[in-house]
Design an enzyme around this catalytic site. Sequence first.
Site, mmCIF file in Angstrom:
data_model
loop_
_atom_site.group_PDB
_atom_site.id
_atom_site.type_symbol
_atom_site.label_atom_id
_atom_site.label_comp_id
_atom_site.label_asym_id
_atom_site.label_seq_id
_atom_site.Cartn_x
_atom_site.Cartn_y
_atom_site.Cartn_z
ATOM 1 N N ASN A 19 -10.441 0.024 -0.590
ATOM 2 C CA ASN A 19 -9.163 -0.255 -0.181
ATOM 3 C C ASN A 19 -8.247 -0.163 -1.947
ATOM 4 O O ASN A 19 -8.201 -2.053 -1.782
ATOM 5 C CB ASN A 19 -8.210 -0.967 1.153
ATOM 6 N N HIS A 49 -3.122 6.911 2.830
ATOM 7 C CA HIS A 49 -3.184 6.065 2.163
ATOM 8 C C HIS A 49 -4.979 6.132 2.682
ATOM 9 O O HIS A 49 -5.666 6.360 3.846
ATOM 10 C CB HIS A 49 -2.620 5.244 2.322
ATOM 11 N N CYS A 84 0.941 -1.737 0.055
ATOM 12 C CA CYS A 84 0.026 0.087 0.032
ATOM 13 C C CYS A 84 1.164 1.531 0.388
ATOM 14 O O CYS A 84 0.254 2.145 -0.813
ATOM 15 C CB CYS A 84 -0.323 -0.311 1.143
HETATM 16 O O1 UT7 Z 1 -3.913 -1.259 3.141
HETATM 17 C C1 UT7 Z 1 -2.757 -1.989 4.301
HETATM 18 C C2 UT7 Z 1 -3.241 -1.422 5.670
HETATM 19 N N1 UT7 Z 1 -4.457 -1.866 5.872
HETATM 20 C C3 UT7 Z 1 -5.822 -1.460 7.371
HETATM 21 O O2 UT7 Z 1 -4.804 -0.276 7.087
HETATM 22 C C4 UT7 Z 1 -6.601 -1.669 7.664
HETATM 23 C C5 UT7 Z 1 -6.226 -1.616 9.114
HETATM 24 N N2 UT7 Z 1 -7.821 -2.391 9.385
HETATM 25 C C6 UT7 Z 1 -8.615 -2.176 9.550
HETATM 26 O O3 UT7 Z 1 -8.968 -1.805 8.468
HETATM 27 C C7 UT7 Z 1 -9.399 -2.743 10.834
HETATM 28 O O4 UT7 Z 1 -9.184 -3.336 11.329
HETATM 29 C C8 UT7 Z 1 -11.241 -3.374 9.940
HETATM 30 C C9 UT7 Z 1 -11.909 -2.742 9.328
HETATM 31 C C10 UT7 Z 1 -10.253 -4.053 8.701
HETATM 32 C C11 UT7 Z 1 -11.947 -4.143 10.478
HETATM 33 O O5 UT7 Z 1 -12.115 -3.853 12.071
HETATM 34 P P1 UT7 Z 1 -12.092 -3.540 13.067
HETATM 35 O O6 UT7 Z 1 -12.136 -2.019 14.444
HETATM 36 O O7 UT7 Z 1 -10.515 -3.704 13.526
HETATM 37 O O8 UT7 Z 1 -12.790 -5.133 14.113
HETATM 38 P P2 UT7 Z 1 -12.222 -6.691 14.002
HETATM 39 O O9 UT7 Z 1 -11.004 -7.155 13.538
HETATM 40 O O10 UT7 Z 1 -11.782 -5.279 15.906
HETATM 41 O O11 UT7 Z 1 -13.207 -7.356 14.555
HETATM 42 C C12 UT7 Z 1 -14.635 -6.477 15.578
HETATM 43 C C13 UT7 Z 1 -15.689 -7.562 15.823
HETATM 44 C C14 UT7 Z 1 -14.726 -9.162 16.018
HETATM 45 O O12 UT7 Z 1 -15.963 -9.339 16.924
HETATM 46 P P3 UT7 Z 1 -16.176 -9.470 18.196
HETATM 47 O O13 UT7 Z 1 -15.239 -10.434 19.022
HETATM 48 O O14 UT7 Z 1 -16.124 -8.104 19.420
HETATM 49 O O15 UT7 Z 1 -17.392 -10.316 19.116
HETATM 50 C C15 UT7 Z 1 -14.949 -9.062 15.096
HETATM 51 O O16 UT7 Z 1 -15.819 -11.303 15.338
HETATM 52 O O17 UT7 Z 1 -16.467 -7.141 14.294
HETATM 53 C C16 UT7 Z 1 -16.047 -9.042 13.958
HETATM 54 N N3 UT7 Z 1 -15.909 -9.054 12.409
HETATM 55 C C17 UT7 Z 1 -16.773 -9.149 11.975
HETATM 56 N N4 UT7 Z 1 -17.764 -8.770 12.459
HETATM 57 C C18 UT7 Z 1 -18.498 -8.486 11.332
HETATM 58 C C19 UT7 Z 1 -14.647 -8.664 11.832
HETATM 59 N N5 UT7 Z 1 -14.510 -8.902 10.448
HETATM 60 C C20 UT7 Z 1 -16.572 -8.992 10.989
HETATM 61 C C21 UT7 Z 1 -16.779 -9.052 9.212
HETATM 62 N N6 UT7 Z 1 -18.625 -8.424 9.456
HETATM 63 N N7 UT7 Z 1 -16.491 -8.810 8.375
#
Ligand code: UT7
Length: 337
Positions: A293, A262, A122
Amino acid sequence: MAPITGTTGAPHARILGVGAYRPARIVPNSEVVDAIDSSDEWIQQRSGIRTRRWAGPEESVQMMSVEASRIAIERAGLDVGQIDCIVVATVSHLLQTPAVATAIAHELGTDGAAAFDISAACSGFCHGIALASDIVRAGSARHVLVVGVERLTDILDLTDRGTAFIFADGAGAAVVGPSDTPGIGPVVWGSDGEKFDLIRQREDWRDVVGSDTQPGSGVMPHLTMQGNPVFRWASFAMAKIGQQALDAAGVSLDELDVFVPHQANMRIIDAMARSMKLPESVRIARDVADQGNTSAASVPLALDRMMAEGEARSGDTALLIAFGAGLSYAAQVVTVP
Ligand code: UT7
């Protein structure tokens, strides 16, 4: 020891023109959610993404790059024969060798321009702009075309909850050339290889193919991401890098017009703007909402859109910053062409 003639380049470098290619197919969250047991509401709340663009069969890495490049070259006011170096940042050109840059140089009709790919995920486009600036100032080339392009849908597992909703396809390009005044500030770049596994191709190609003694998986090694640690790293560490790039360029927050981070996640963009204490007057790129993204393509796509919509005007001072797999990052201040 024979005396060797050194190189002499332009006093400074600047971006002369920017171009973009966005795939035709718009994919709303509703088309993605069933395969990952998610919802439109969750995706919008966690990432700010409403739609993304996914490439069709004709929209190859090469095709998208050529389209974006033609526009950038025209806007730079140049003929293609004046491009003497092409740097392509991508991780989704799936032929290991040769570089897609040589095919792009040929299809564009350059006069045998130097052409090579770089792999910095990225952050690749901002790495490319830094290289182009140095190449022009060293005299190794006069006009460098930098392309950021991805067709990430080829390496996405559409059933993976961590990646399927976030990544997308597209291409952006910029021409860097000589200037009497500085138009590209010093790059602030680096890496944190301790976090190598946070975003990566799941397995080595040899594990896919197998060997005489070990059968291969035979399955495409998809892109994987541990989103939350990357999210925390990007939200906090990258604001400091942005400030360092401003300091290196001698530009104060009050002098900044445009911020083009980004386009990873709207929450990261907001967190960076808050931590950097960007004044209200700074216009911020928010292309991720309907583009997703697009990795190496995200910064030039976002800049192109701001220019098209009048949010970034010629002569404005813009901070570019990109970060991703490696982990790697690069940031610089540029003058909008
Ligand atoms: O481009 C290169 C660099 N990349 C980035 O900068 C991306 C950085 N990361 C992100 O943008 C975020 O981490 C995401 C958008 C990918 C995810 O958001 P998050 O706030 O970090 O969510 P999380 O992984 O901490 O998950 C939160 C909750 C979890 O449930 P519990 O444990 O709180 O019950 C996950 O199981 O959301 C759940 N979850 C989902 N729910 C619905 C994880 N993925 C999904 C999904 N749909 N796709």
